[in-house]
Design a protein around this motif. Structure first.
Motif, PDB file in Angstrom:
ATOM      1  N   ARG A 142       0.763  -1.049  -0.147  1.00  0.00           N
ATOM      2  CA  ARG A 142       0.030  -0.013  -0.007  1.00  0.00           C
ATOM      3  C   ARG A 142       0.775   1.287  -0.040  1.00  0.00           C
ATOM      4  N   ARG A 143       0.210   2.649  -0.379  1.00  0.00           N
ATOM      5  CA  ARG A 143       0.980   3.637  -0.463  1.00  0.00           C
ATOM      6  C   ARG A 143       0.296   4.578   0.871  1.00  0.00           C
ATOM      7  N   LEU A 144       1.308   4.804   1.525  1.00  0.00           N
ATOM      8  CA  LEU A 144       0.942   5.447   2.828  1.00  0.00           C
ATOM      9  C   LEU A 144       1.198   6.860   2.605  1.00  0.00           C
ATOM     10  N   ARG A 145       0.163   7.621   3.148  1.00  0.00           N
ATOM     11  CA  ARG A 145      -0.135   9.106   2.907  1.00  0.00           C
ATOM     12  C   ARG A 145      -0.517   9.646   4.260  1.00  0.00           C
ATOM     13  N   ASP A 146      -0.047  11.060   4.400  1.00  0.00           N
ATOM     14  CA  ASP A 146      -0.448  11.685   5.641  1.00  0.00           C
ATOM     15  C   ASP A 146      -1.633  12.241   5.434  1.00  0.00           C
ATOM     16  N   HIS A 147      -2.201  13.066   6.510  1.00  0.00           N
ATOM     17  CA  HIS A 147      -3.555  13.769   6.643  1.00  0.00           C
ATOM     18  C   HIS A 147      -3.802  14.606   5.369  1.00  0.00           C
ATOM     19  N   ASP A 148      -2.703  15.277   4.868  1.00  0.00           N
ATOM     20  CA  ASP A 148      -2.642  16.321   3.623  1.00  0.00           C
ATOM     21  C   ASP A 148      -2.404  15.355   2.398  1.00  0.00           C
ATOM     22  N   GLY A 149      -2.406  14.081   2.492  1.00  0.00           N
ATOM     23  CA  GLY A 149      -2.553  13.468   1.116  1.00  0.00           C
ATOM     24  C   GLY A 149      -0.773  13.206   0.627  1.00  0.00           C
ATOM     25  N   ALA A 150       0.053  13.865   1.376  1.00  0.00           N
ATOM     26  CA  ALA A 150       1.497  13.799   0.913  1.00  0.00           C
ATOM     27  C   ALA A 150       1.853  12.114   0.974  1.00  0.00           C
ATOM     28  N   LEU A 151       2.661  11.755   0.134  1.00  0.00           N
ATOM     29  CA  LEU A 151       3.196  10.369   0.042  1.00  0.00           C
ATOM     30  C   LEU A 151       4.202  10.123   1.058  1.00  0.00           C
ATOM     31  N   LEU A 152       4.027   9.095   2.020  1.00  0.00           N
ATOM     32  CA  LEU A 152       4.895   8.869   2.878  1.00  0.00           C
ATOM     33  C   LEU A 152       5.937   7.859   2.729  1.00  0.00           C
ATOM     34  N   ASP A 153       5.370   6.848   2.013  1.00  0.00           N
ATOM     35  CA  ASP A 153       6.304   5.511   1.809  1.00  0.00           C
ATOM     36  C   ASP A 153       5.139   4.371   1.082  1.00  0.00           C
ATOM     37  N   ASP A 154       5.821   3.700   0.157  1.00  0.00           N
ATOM     38  CA  ASP A 154       5.419   2.459  -0.255  1.00  0.00           C
ATOM     39  C   ASP A 154       5.660   1.379   0.826  1.00  0.00           C
ATOM     40  N   ALA A 155       4.609   0.940   1.434  1.00  0.00           N
ATOM     41  CA  ALA A 155       4.753  -0.331   2.534  1.00  0.00           C
ATOM     42  C   ALA A 155       4.051  -1.556   2.308  1.00  0.00           C
ATOM     43  N   LEU A 156       4.560  -2.447   2.924  1.00  0.00           N
ATOM     44  CA  LEU A 156       3.574  -3.721   3.110  1.00  0.00           C
ATOM     45  C   LEU A 156       2.795  -3.404   4.375  1.00  0.00           C
ATOM     46  N   VAL A 157       1.715  -3.677   4.419  1.00  0.00           N
ATOM     47  CA  VAL A 157       0.630  -3.518   5.595  1.00  0.00           C
ATOM     48  C   VAL A 157      -0.015  -4.664   5.812  1.00  0.00           C
ATOM     49  N   LEU A 158       0.086  -5.314   7.148  1.00  0.00           N
ATOM     50  CA  LEU A 158      -0.580  -6.418   7.844  1.00  0.00           C
ATOM     51  C   LEU A 158      -1.589  -5.731   8.685  1.00  0.00           C
ATOM     52  N   TRP A 159      -2.728  -6.447   8.770  1.00  0.00           N
ATOM     53  CA  TRP A 159      -3.776  -6.299   9.669  1.00  0.00           C
ATOM     54  C   TRP A 159      -4.110  -7.457  10.458  1.00  0.00           C
ATOM     55  N   PHE A 160      -4.247  -7.450  11.840  1.00  0.00           N
ATOM     56  CA  PHE A 160      -4.472  -8.538  12.768  1.00  0.00           C
ATOM     57  C   PHE A 160      -5.530  -8.104  13.581  1.00  0.00           C
ATOM     58  N   PRO A 161      -6.807  -8.410  13.378  1.00  0.00           N
ATOM     59  CA  PRO A 161      -7.809  -8.016  14.012  1.00  0.00           C
ATOM     60  C   PRO A 161      -7.839  -8.829  15.485  1.00  0.00           C
ATOM     61  N   GLY A 162      -8.176  -8.200  16.582  1.00  0.00           N
ATOM     62  CA  GLY A 162      -8.274  -8.754  17.786  1.00  0.00           C
ATOM     63  C   GLY A 162      -9.611  -9.587  17.906  1.00  0.00           C
ATOM     64  N   PRO A 163      -9.390 -10.466  18.933  1.00  0.00           N
ATOM     65  CA  PRO A 163      -8.445 -10.804  20.114  1.00  0.00           C
ATOM     66  C   PRO A 163      -7.367 -11.677  19.630  1.00  0.00           C
ATOM     67  N   ASN A 164      -7.599 -12.235  18.353  1.00  0.00           N
ATOM     68  CA  ASN A 164      -6.575 -13.162  17.922  1.00  0.00           C
ATOM     69  C   ASN A 164      -5.147 -12.426  17.352  1.00  0.00           C
ATOM     70  N   SER A 165      -4.360 -11.778  17.966  1.00  0.00           N
ATOM     71  CA  SER A 165      -3.272 -10.853  17.715  1.00  0.00           C
ATOM     72  C   SER A 165      -2.373 -11.365  18.873  1.00  0.00           C
ATOM     73  N   ALA A 166      -1.341 -10.544  18.345  1.00  0.00           N
ATOM     74  CA  ALA A 166      -0.310 -10.789  19.616  1.00  0.00           C
ATOM     75  C   ALA A 166      -0.272 -10.146  20.626  1.00  0.00           C
ATOM     76  N   SER A 167      -1.104  -9.026  20.755  1.00  0.00           N
ATOM     77  CA  SER A 167      -1.267  -7.969  21.789  1.00  0.00           C
ATOM     78  C   SER A 167      -2.709  -8.341  22.512  1.00  0.00           C
TER      79      SER A 167
END
Length: 425
Positions: A46-71
């Motif tokens: 995914r492309r990460l952007r700040d609240h103004d829409g400026a590009l921050l980085d191209d990054a891998l995003v992983l999503w772990f819904p609770g409660p089955n997550s590390a935390s």
């Protein structure tokens, strides 16, 4: 509760930086920076952007819904390019969002503990794993993280619950024929087997003992070459060496890792036969105490080692013309001859090879003290003639053991009792 974030892969710069987010605002944060929520547990570019829409980085995003997550709560990972400026920019974007803040040290693990994803023994094992310096320490710590201590405590508590139920039955029906001598003998046999189970893990070296490693003390008369050999064995000039007798006045310790094992080498004051110097007397007393608690004493003296010390007799300064022929039973050694130093190390390793051997998790001193307290209570009160005394000893033991995993002993006991044994009929 605030949503927290932190870099979990070490401080940048690095090829990749893993930034973790945990808490109720995790989902909204992913959507704000990365757009649509990715499928759970699937790395998505995914492309990460700040609240103004400026590009921050191209990054891998992983999503772990609770409660089955590390935390145990909603959690995400951003796998960023690991440059200092890139990581800082993403952190600024996260910090600007309401309800998000930087995590404190250990806070992700603390939340995992509070949310029941791990117990106290596993959390302590994780801390030991992060601090592990040798392969032996790593193996012991990973066994704790994997739950070996927790499973042992659960097994001990379950057995104690059965024992407690039998004792309660014997108390309730002591005036009837439901409980006889055979029941009492079976109870005693169960208790003794339980004690043996505890003894097996108590025999292992503790975490603190593994961190110290094998304790090797150099001892002998003044000017025997202890400090010179000490410096040669640790491969640096840590101890002051002079021709003046009594140069070393105190105990000097240094740790050395060799072939995956940790050794604590200890240089000591010379054991003078007589002295009127009060400082030297203190040094001699400390040297004797160090040797009394050593795993190995490297004895650098031409006289026999004091009885009771686990000594390896050395013939130091064997490069001198008058000392080229060591007496029988002594290992010739010179600080300038690597081959002789290797012979000394091989003898040390042969003597200490099994001292700290462990095939599973090691206990912390605090955990060991709790297990000993539980064992002693059951070994004394649990085998008492008075059934009320027996019952109290078992209850005390359960409280001690439950504390190891951060559980409530009363709740654990009641759950086990009602699930496994009914005494109300």
């Amino acid at each position: 509760m605030d949503t927290i974030f932190a870099v979990s892969s070490g401080q940048p710069p690095a090829a990749i930086a893993v930034l973790r987010i945990s808490g109720a605002q995790t989902r909204a944060t992913i959507e704000a920076l990365a757009g649509a929520l990715p499928p759970p547990r699937r790395a998505t570019l995914r492309r990460l952007r700040d609240h103004d829409g400026a590009l921050l980085d191209d990054a891998l995003v992983l999503w772990f819904p609770g409660p089955n997550s590390a935390s145990g709560e909603d959690l995400a990972e951003f796998h960023l390019h690991g440059g200092i400026a890139t990581v800082a920019a993403v952190e600024r974007a996260l910090a600007s969002r309401p309800g998000l803040r930087r995590a404190r040290g250990g806070e992700f693990t603390q939340r995992a503990l509070e949310n029941g994803r791990i117990d106290l023994a596993q959390a302590q094992g994780l801390a030991d794993l992060l601090e592990a310096e040798t392969e032996m320490q790593r193996r012991a710590a990973i066994a704790s993280v994997d739950g070996e201590i927790s499973r042992a405590v659960a097994r001990w508590l379950a057995t104690l619950a059965t024992i407690a139920a039998r004792i309660e039955a014997m108390i309730d029906f002591s005036d009837e024929d439901d409980v006889d001598a055979a029941d009492a003998a079976m109870l005693d046999e169960t208790i003794r087997a339980w004690l043996g189970d505890l003894d097996a893990i108590l025999a292992r070296p503790t975490v603190e003992r593994l961190r110290e490693g094998h304790r090797i003390v150099l001892a002998g008369s003044p000017n025997a070459g202890k400090s010179s050999l000490f410096n040669a064995m640790i491969e640096r000039d840590a101890a002051i060496v002079t021709p003046i007798a009594g140069t070393t006045r105190d105990v000097l310790e240094t740790r050395v890792v060799r072939n995956g094992q940790l050794f604590t080498l200890v240089d000591t004051a010379g054991l003078a036969s007589a002295t009127t110097d009060p400082v030297e007397l203190i040094g001699i007393e400390r040297a004797r105490r160090a040797a009394d608690t050593a795993d190995i004493v490297l004895w650098l003296d031409d006289t026999p080692a004091p009885p009771g010390w686990p000594a390896i007799a050395l013939h130091p300064r064997c490069d001198l013309p008058e000392r080229t022929s060591p007496p029988p039973g002594r290992i010739a050694v010179s600080r300038d001859d690597l081959a002789t130093l290797d012979r000394v190390w091989r003898e040390i390793e042969a003597r200490t090879g099994s001292l700290l051997a462990t095939d599973g998790a090691s206990l912390r001193e605090q955990q060991r003290a709790a297990i000993i307290a539980a064992r002693d209570a059951v070994a004394s009160d649990g085998l008492a003639i008075d059934l009320l005394v027996r019952a109290e000893g078992v209850r005390y033991a359960m409280r001690q053991l439950a504390g190891i995993v951060g559980a409530d002993a009363t709740e654990a006991m009641l759950d086990a009792l009602f699930a496994r044994f009914c005494i109300g009929k």
